[in-house]
Design an enzyme around this catalytic site. Structure first.
Site, short mmCIF file in Angstrom:
data_model
loop_
_atom_site.label_atom_id
_atom_site.label_comp_id
_atom_site.label_asym_id
_atom_site.label_seq_id
_atom_site.Cartn_x
_atom_site.Cartn_y
_atom_site.Cartn_z
N ASP A 154 0.95 -1.15 -0.05
CA ASP A 154 -0.07 -0.03 -0.01
C ASP A 154 0.91 1.25 -0.12
OD1 ASP A 154 -2.53 1.31 0.28
OD2 ASP A 154 -1.73 1.77 2.05
N GLU B 253 0.32 -1.03 -4.85
CA GLU B 253 -0.76 -0.06 -5.03
C GLU B 253 -0.20 1.32 -5.34
OE1 GLU B 253 -3.65 2.86 -3.74
OE2 GLU B 253 -1.77 2.47 -2.36
#
Length: 573
Positions: free
Chosen positions: A235, A277
């Site tokens: 992330d 991501e």
């Protein structure tokens, strides 16, 4: 091992940090490999290319991991072979778990009397792999590192974070959560300094200029790999490294940090997925593939909103333009794009032009409450975005399953779950954040699902079996997951070509022609063109793999008519 040291020196050599700092870390890796990763079986290193990914918040899906285990057979029946668990690590839950307070532990309330290792074992017995989210750029203010850092300026953890006396550095870095945050700096009364954050002010950024941060985060990945995890959704990777005078995104040393982590994982055992991501233009995202030595996979953010634009306008042009090599460069053979119909929580509109953003927002943001980040995102589920229209939902899923890369289903969408306004209101009151993404994070009502699944005319039943059928066909045809893509024109009237998005997918001997009517009107297709493109020999009429009966109810011998929003997948010969 030499490659790991080489990358480390590339990150820290100009900062005066040499080989002696990494030597003990390398010794750790050697011992871990001897203890945990001497296996005889051959790993399927690129398993992620053939994955059908199911994305979920464990607690919203079915209370906890014990509840998830009880539904594994149902997920396998749907065709799922990879679970993406949205944040499960310890957290005060002020940002849906992306604010991690302990990288080494699963939240206790998610276990349900079982263990994470048991979930992994049960999933693996069913040939279902598991990946989960790990925030690489930041942690929670509640993390031990930050609590020690703010209280004690002499603590080793003070340098795990980025501090300022006046909060004036990195002024070119944009504010990501527009409308929710007003600065990238927040003053800490205890520390007596400002700390840097790219997301909410409860999430201080980690300082990767300190090699101990790199080691700690890499150790975290290794520990979970030892426990059996199949991959990580990394992330917020574009923001890892900061340099004054830059926008602090996609910097060269960010890529070296990711390469370091990937090299460590591969040294221990190849096959662990690293999924980037990175909500960035494709020309920047492809850099996260490196030369096949960085992330194996990444999301294609720009094509997703243009699918919605194409459906709203009845014009395929923006999708085709986005996938042109001038916009989406080719990627290494070992790499893969991941496809979704929302960035799990939102239909993100960052990667489109202002004009496109206004058009898509106007077409799909049916309520002011759905607004996220001042028009840069729409918080709504598939059912709500398409007003419960099965034909348009089917069309959108057809594109997702056939156009590009590995598809992702967001939990509940297979049952046509809608927005949950009551859940949004409850959570906004509890957290203090008017974060519209909570509209799509509500729990599945399994009693209602079971009731609706007993009714063959219900939208829940129809959507579930629609997706199950699509997945079954996709899994039988590697052209969808590994094949080349070529757009073709099939409409008899050239004026309708923009409304018919058709393409041929080919991989080795596998060949599939996908035809999709984006418009609300009937469109006539050329039978001769369809036969010519789908076939490579004179073996007869291409057979239907999935789709409507339009293929067999021709208006005349030369025309095949697709009704509004109809789809047709044909097997080539």
């Amino acid at each position: 091992m030499e490659r790991i040291v080489e990358i480390f020196n590339g990150i820290y050599g100009d900062l005066g940090i040499g080989d002696q700092v990494i030597s003990s870390f390398m010794d750790e890796l050697v011992e871990l490999k001897k203890e945990h990763f001497i296996r005889e079986e051959v790993m399927n290193k690129d398993w992620y290319k053939d994955a059908i990914v199911y994305s979920m918040y464990v607690d919203y899906f079915n209370k906890d991991m014990a509840g998830l285990i009880s539904k594994l057979d149902d997920l396998k029946d749907l065709g799922v072979n990879c679970l993406w668990l949205l944040p499960i690590l310890e957290s005060p839950m002020k940002d849906a778990g992306f604010d991690i307070s302990d990288y080494t532990s699963v939240r206790k309330e998610l276990l349900g009397g079982t263990t994470f290792e048991h979930l992994i074992d049960e999933a693996h017995k069913r040939d279902i792999r598991i990946i989960f989210d790990i925030a690489m750029n930041h942690c929670s203010m509640d993390h031990f590192w930050y609590q020690e850092a703010r209280r004690n300026p002499d603590s080793q953890y003070r340098d795990y974070f980025i501090w300022s006396e006046d909060g004036r550095a990195y002024e070119k870095a944009r504010i990501i959560f527009k409308g929710l945050c007003h600065s990238n700096w927040e003053y800490d009364d205890v520390a007596g300094k400002y700390f840097f954050h790219r997301f909410f002010e409860i999430q201080p950024d980690l300082n990767y200029r300190n090699p101990q941060v790199l080691f700690e985060m890499t150790r975290t990945l290794v520990e979970w790999k030892i426990k059996g995890i199949d991959g990580f959704r990394a992330d917020a990777v574009p923001y890892i490294w900061k340099e004054e005078g830059t926008i602090c995104e996609n910097l060269p040393k960010t890529h070296l940090v990711v390469k370091f982590m990937r090299s460590v994982l591969d040294f221990l055992e190849e096959g662990t997925l690293f999924l980037a991501e990175a909500c960035q233009p494709p020309k920047d995202v492809v850099n996260y593939f490196g030369d096949g030595d960085e992330c194996q996979a990444a999301y294609h953010f720009p094509v997703m909103p243009r699918i919605y634009s194409a459906l709203a306008s009845g014009d395929k042009s923006s999708v085709i333009a986005t996938l042109d090599e001038s916009v989406t460069p080719s990627i290494p053979d070992s790499s893969q794009w991941f496809m979704f119909l929302r960035c799990h929580d939102e239909l993100t509109l960052e990667m489109v032009t202002p004009e496109e953003r206004e058009f898509i927002y106007g077409a799909y943001a049916k309520k002011d409450l759905w607004d996220f980040r001042q028009g840069e995102g729409i918080s709504a589920r598939i059912k709500d975005l398409f007003d419960g229209d099965k034909s348009r939902m089917e069309l959108a899923y057809s594109i997702m399953f056939t156009l590009l890369g590995t598809p992702i289903i967001y939990y509940g969408d297979e049952y046509a779950k809608g927005n949950d306004e009551a859940y949004y209101q409850a959570f906004s009151e509890e957290t203090g954040y008017k974060d519209s993404r909570y509209l799509v994070r509500g729990p599945i009502d399994w009693v209602d699902v079971e009731d609706q699944m007993s009714k063959t005319d219900s939208l829940t039943y129809q959507v579930f079996h629609m997706l199950k059928a699509m997945i079954a066909v996709r899994k039988e045809h590697p052209a969808f997951s590994r094949g080349k893509l070529e757009f073709v024109d099939l409409a008899k009237d050239e004026n309708y070509n923009k409304a018919v998005m058709a393409y041929i997918r080919t991989f080795e001997s596998d060949r599939v022609l996908v035809i999709q009517n984006l418009s609300g009107l009937k469109v006539g297709l050329s039978r001769d063109k369809i036969f010519e493109i789908a076939k490579r020999d004179a073996s007869g009429k291409p057979s239907i793999l999935y789709g409507s009966e339009s293929y067999d109810r021709d208006d005349d011998d030369e025309t095949i008519v697709l009704d509004s929003h109809e789809v047709l997948w044909l097997e080539g010969k």
